[in-house]
Write a protein that holds these residues in place. Sequence first.
Motif, PDB file in Angstrom:
ATOM      1  N   PRO A 113       7.702   0.078   3.943  1.00 40.44           N
ATOM      2  CA  PRO A 113       6.444   0.281   5.006  1.00 40.44           C
ATOM      3  C   PRO A 113       6.462  -1.239   5.124  1.00 40.44           C
ATOM      4  O   PRO A 113       6.293  -0.914   7.089  1.00 40.44           O
ATOM      5  CB  PRO A 113       5.267   0.275   4.090  1.00 40.44           C
ATOM      6  N   LEU A 114       7.569  -2.218   5.052  1.00 34.95           N
ATOM      7  CA  LEU A 114       6.740  -3.982   5.912  1.00 34.95           C
ATOM      8  C   LEU A 114       7.644  -3.908   5.918  1.00 34.95           C
ATOM      9  O   LEU A 114       9.329  -4.176   5.088  1.00 34.95           O
ATOM     10  CB  LEU A 114       5.695  -4.510   4.749  1.00 34.95           C
ATOM     11  N   ARG A 140       0.246  -1.277   0.954  1.00 35.70           N
ATOM     12  CA  ARG A 140       1.424  -0.992   1.803  1.00 35.70           C
ATOM     13  C   ARG A 140       1.959  -2.226   1.076  1.00 35.70           C
ATOM     14  O   ARG A 140       3.126  -1.873   0.856  1.00 35.70           O
ATOM     15  CB  ARG A 140       0.568  -1.397   3.087  1.00 35.70           C
ATOM     16  N   ALA A 141       1.376  -3.388   1.401  1.00 36.83           N
ATOM     17  CA  ALA A 141       2.117  -4.958   0.641  1.00 36.83           C
ATOM     18  C   ALA A 141       1.903  -4.148  -0.639  1.00 36.83           C
ATOM     19  O   ALA A 141       3.407  -4.889  -1.006  1.00 36.83           O
ATOM     20  CB  ALA A 141       0.949  -5.932   0.529  1.00 36.83           C
ATOM     21  N   LEU A 142       1.897  -3.669  -1.785  1.00 34.76           N
ATOM     22  CA  LEU A 142       1.735  -3.741  -2.813  1.00 34.76           C
ATOM     23  C   LEU A 142       3.128  -2.849  -3.122  1.00 34.76           C
ATOM     24  O   LEU A 142       4.079  -2.653  -3.609  1.00 34.76           O
ATOM     25  CB  LEU A 142       0.343  -2.996  -3.840  1.00 34.76           C
ATOM     26  N   GLY A 164      -2.482  -6.337  -6.726  1.00 36.88           N
ATOM     27  CA  GLY A 164      -2.739  -6.242  -5.915  1.00 36.88           C
ATOM     28  C   GLY A 164      -4.357  -5.247  -5.128  1.00 36.88           C
ATOM     29  O   GLY A 164      -4.589  -4.099  -6.466  1.00 36.88           O
ATOM     30  N   PHE A 165      -4.315  -5.116  -4.068  1.00 37.51           N
ATOM     31  CA  PHE A 165      -5.708  -3.595  -4.167  1.00 37.51           C
ATOM     32  C   PHE A 165      -4.737  -2.292  -3.639  1.00 37.51           C
ATOM     33  O   PHE A 165      -3.738  -2.449  -2.999  1.00 37.51           O
ATOM     34  CB  PHE A 165      -6.501  -4.403  -2.742  1.00 37.51           C
ATOM     35  N   LEU A 166      -5.450  -1.077  -4.057  1.00 35.30           N
ATOM     36  CA  LEU A 166      -5.247   0.264  -3.580  1.00 35.30           C
ATOM     37  C   LEU A 166      -6.204   0.611  -3.199  1.00 35.30           C
ATOM     38  O   LEU A 166      -7.839   0.220  -3.084  1.00 35.30           O
ATOM     39  CB  LEU A 166      -5.368   0.485  -4.828  1.00 35.30           C
ATOM     40  N   ASN A 167      -5.811   1.359  -1.737  1.00 30.94           N
ATOM     41  CA  ASN A 167      -6.777   2.047  -0.681  1.00 30.94           C
ATOM     42  C   ASN A 167      -6.587   3.205  -1.244  1.00 30.94           C
ATOM     43  O   ASN A 167      -7.218   4.303  -1.032  1.00 30.94           O
ATOM     44  CB  ASN A 167      -6.550   1.741   0.284  1.00 30.94           C
ATOM     45  N   ARG A 168      -4.748   3.734  -1.480  1.00 34.75           N
ATOM     46  CA  ARG A 168      -5.237   4.679  -2.412  1.00 34.75           C
ATOM     47  C   ARG A 168      -4.320   4.953  -3.053  1.00 34.75           C
ATOM     48  O   ARG A 168      -3.479   4.106  -4.089  1.00 34.75           O
ATOM     49  CB  ARG A 168      -4.316   5.457  -1.441  1.00 34.75           C
TER      50      ARG A 168
END
Length: 231
Positions: A113-114, A140-142, A164-168
Amino acid sequence: MPVGQNENRDAYVALEAAGCKLVFVDRYLTGIPADRVTSDNEGGTAQAIAELVALGHTRIAFLCSYRLPNVVIRDRQAGYERALSDAGLTVRPEWIRRAEWARRIGYVLPTCPLDDCDAIFKEWLQDPEPPTAIFCANDRALQSGLLTLRQRGVRVGPGIALAGFLNRSDWVEHVQEPFLGIRQWQSELGKQAAQLLHERLVTSVTLAPNRSIAISVDFVYHPSADVWRNP
């Protein structure tokens, strides 16, 4: 709001000048008189970094996929730097990196993704004293961190930890590697924002300006806390 940058600042200034009631959800713009509801980005990040430090990690890098002045990333970076400072650790600028979003070439999907993630990890891992943990500021970073380490043959666990953070979270069940996720409560963000807006619309008393609510986050140890802490 679709972006956390300054592209829409003039539009929000005009709305405020016209008397429109504004509540920012998740991202916000500084200098705009409006209420806001966010996740506890700084505090949640600081907690995650403290968890990594408690496990013995002293070399912790920071990866994200948005450039400042995105306030969410700014607040998470502030939590990262505060937690390192509280632990007596040095903040190393070369370990704070932002990767660009991958771009589709024709009909070919990117492998990660990145775009820059592999180059960043290569640089970090070639350091004589490489990071032993990487904090990812968004999902995305995770995802990119997990995929890049897998492609490079680096086992997530004893040698390097990811948090890391989870948005989904719908992709988590397809991941075998252990990681620490920070879960946000989107429904509560919306509920609190609606409440603040309703109060602005119906109250006959003067309310405090620029009210701010930070919704607590919690932690998801994948696949389990025991496995994550004792890989």
